[in-house]
Design an enzyme around this catalytic site. Structure first.
Site, PDB file in Angstrom:
ATOM      1  N   HIS A 160      36.838  34.381  33.443  1.00  0.00           N
ATOM      2  CA  HIS A 160      35.777  35.212  32.865  1.00  0.00           C
ATOM      3  C   HIS A 160      34.414  34.649  33.307  1.00  0.00           C
ATOM      4  O   HIS A 160      33.411  34.830  32.619  1.00  0.00           O
ATOM      5  CB  HIS A 160      35.766  35.204  31.314  1.00  0.00           C
ATOM      6  CG  HIS A 160      36.959  35.827  30.675  1.00  0.00           C
ATOM      7  ND1 HIS A 160      37.539  35.320  29.542  1.00  0.00           N
ATOM      8  CD2 HIS A 160      37.673  36.924  30.989  1.00  0.00           C
ATOM      9  CE1 HIS A 160      38.549  36.081  29.189  1.00  0.00           C
ATOM     10  NE2 HIS A 160      38.664  37.058  30.064  1.00  0.00           N
TER      11      HIS A 160
ATOM     12  N   ASN B 158      37.345  46.102  41.876  1.00  0.00           N
ATOM     13  CA  ASN B 158      38.172  45.128  41.159  1.00  0.00           C
ATOM     14  C   ASN B 158      39.623  45.538  41.403  1.00  0.00           C
ATOM     15  O   ASN B 158      40.107  46.488  40.788  1.00  0.00           O
ATOM     16  CB  ASN B 158      37.813  45.180  39.667  1.00  0.00           C
ATOM     17  CG  ASN B 158      38.585  44.157  38.858  1.00  0.00           C
ATOM     18  OD1 ASN B 158      39.460  43.466  39.385  1.00  0.00           O
ATOM     19  ND2 ASN B 158      38.281  44.079  37.581  1.00  0.00           N
TER      20      ASN B 158
ATOM     21  N   GLU C 143      30.381  42.901  33.798  1.00  0.00           N
ATOM     22  CA  GLU C 143      30.799  42.138  34.977  1.00  0.00           C
ATOM     23  C   GLU C 143      30.500  42.886  36.268  1.00  0.00           C
ATOM     24  O   GLU C 143      30.150  42.281  37.278  1.00  0.00           O
ATOM     25  CB  GLU C 143      32.288  41.799  34.862  1.00  0.00           C
ATOM     26  CG  GLU C 143      32.522  40.771  33.774  1.00  0.00           C
ATOM     27  CD  GLU C 143      33.979  40.626  33.370  1.00  0.00           C
ATOM     28  OE1 GLU C 143      34.619  39.702  33.861  1.00  0.00           O
ATOM     29  OE2 GLU C 143      34.454  41.423  32.552  1.00  0.00           O
TER      30      GLU C 143
END
Ligand code: AMP
Length: 401
Positions: free
Chosen positions: A180, A7, A386
């Site tokens: 999201h 990320n 996630e």
């Protein structure tokens, strides 16, 4: 297979190496201050002391190289060679309207990420830098892009169009995308699994309540509405974002405070939400709660307004789906703040038959049913993950190759 999840932010890079045999995290870490003086990598292996490397990281390629070095380090590593890592899953913010699913990165995918720089100016350039750094450091290793906008791609037209002239959609792709998305997709599916609900028909509302916050509605795990819009500014009151606001407020502040639109949008993104409404107490919900408990009136108003807006969205989404089987709370506030969960459900949503069980609700950070036996709507706490969602998509695509 072992999957590395990345990320990338403009000056940071978070990673997790996940063993997909049992979905366990082998190592995780963070590179900070990339391209800024004082770069540092903190590498964590469960059960071991943190391994910290303070080394210059002039760009993302150097950071990615240091991550692979840490993962294969003789003392602190968790794999012998990079060959043990099957693929890399990248969190990517924005794919515009053109890519509707996670996909293996090729030149076309990179072009799409590039073409969405103006839709995700803070994230997309950094996400692409992360992908290109991996291509350089471990050539030939498959890279998968998992987009935050994918969940919003199944929204019907009535939910995603703004009621503005259609030329702006046609020219620039201005519509509601939602963010999201990886979390909403993951939590809605986990809610169906954990709750034993109908995988095709279950109507689920997910409240992702963290520093950034959004609510989604899905049927059978497919998004039908979501509260964030073209950017993450729309929807709920968040840590520092205003959420829904009359756009004329922007013009009014510009005119009266002699500010540019960019400056006002910066205020709406970074200085508003519970931070702004509490009179600057904090963007951290715990601080705002402490201040409210100590008698700070505007801190209490900020919390009340936050919970009220969440409840309004849940009510709206129950109407959007003409019913709701389950409501799930997730993310920092959703997973930890039992009082917010109770107020949102019991003070506002008893009219749809939702009811919290106070004992069951006395839980944090783990999957749990928190509604009473006689609640007509099941209410759950479902922790989001996630990274695991990205790793699962990466594995699926690489195995199908
Ligand atoms: P996230 O963005 O998902 O990491 O969530 C961060 C937010 O969760 C911060 O504003 C924290 O204050 C909030 N949070 C964490 N624990 C609690 C808690 N026990 N009560 C209220 N808020 C919490």
């Amino acid at each position: 297979m072992k999957i590395l999840v990345l990320n990338c932010g403009s000056s940071s890079l978070k990673y997790q190496l996940i063993d997909m045999e049992n979905e366990t995290v082998l190592a995780k870490g963070l590179c900070e201050r990339i391209a800024i003086e004082g770069s540092k990598l903190t590498h964590k292996v469960p059960g071991k002391e943190d391994f910290v490397i303070e080394s210059a990281m002039p760009d993302h390629s150097v950071a990615v190289k240091l991550v692979f070095d840490a993962l294969t380090d003789a003392e602190h590593g968790v794999v012998k060679t990079v060959d043990e890592i099957g693929a890399i899953g990248h969190r990517v913010l924005h794919a515009g309207p053109n890519i509707t699913e996670s996909c293996i990165v090729d030149e076309h995918v990179k072009d799409v990420i590039r073409s969405c720089f103006d839709l995700g100016p803070l994230h997309n350039p950094a996400n692409l830098m992360g992908i290109e750094a991996c291509e350089k450091v471990v050539p030939g290793k498959p890279n998968v892009a998992v987009f935050d906008t994918t969940f919003g791609m199944t929204l019907p037209e009535k939910a995603y169009y703004y009621a503005i002239p259609t030329e702006y959609y046609e020219k620039y792709g201005i519509r509601r995308y939602g963010f999201h998305g990886t979390s909403h997709a993951f939590v809605s599916k986990e809610t169906i699994r954990f709750g034993g609900l109908d995988p095709e028909k279950a109507k689920v509302i997910v409240c992702h309540l963290g520093n950034g916050a959004s609510v989604s509605a899905s049927i059978g795990g497919k998004g039908v509405d979501t509260s964030m819009g073209l950017t993450p500014l729309e929807g709920l009151i968040m840590g520092t974002r205003s959420g829904d606001i009359d756009p004329a407020v922007v013009q009014f502040i510009c005119n009266h405070e002699n500010k540019t639109v960019d400056e006002v949008l910066n205020i709406l993104n970074k200085k508003s939400g519970v931070l702004g409404l509490s009179g600057g107490v904090s963007s951290d919900f715990r601080d705002v709660e402490n201040a409210a408990n100590a008698g700070n009136h505007m801190a209490k108003v900020a919390l009340d307004a936050f919970r009220y807006r969440v409840a309004k969205y849940i009510g709206a989404y129950a109407a959007a789906m003409n019913g709701v089987d389950a409501i799930a709370f997730t993310a920092g506030v959703g997973e930890n703040d039992k009082l917010s969960r109770q107020i949102i459900i019991d003070e506002y949503l008893s009219f749809i038959g939702a009811k919290i069980d106070p004992e069951r609700n006395n839980v944090r950070g783990k999957e749990a049913l928190i509604s009473a036996d006689d609640s007509k709507v099941k209410v759950f706490l479902i922790p989001t993950n996630e990274e695991l969602a990205i790793a699962r998509d990466t594995l699926r695509l690489v195995e199908a190759q």
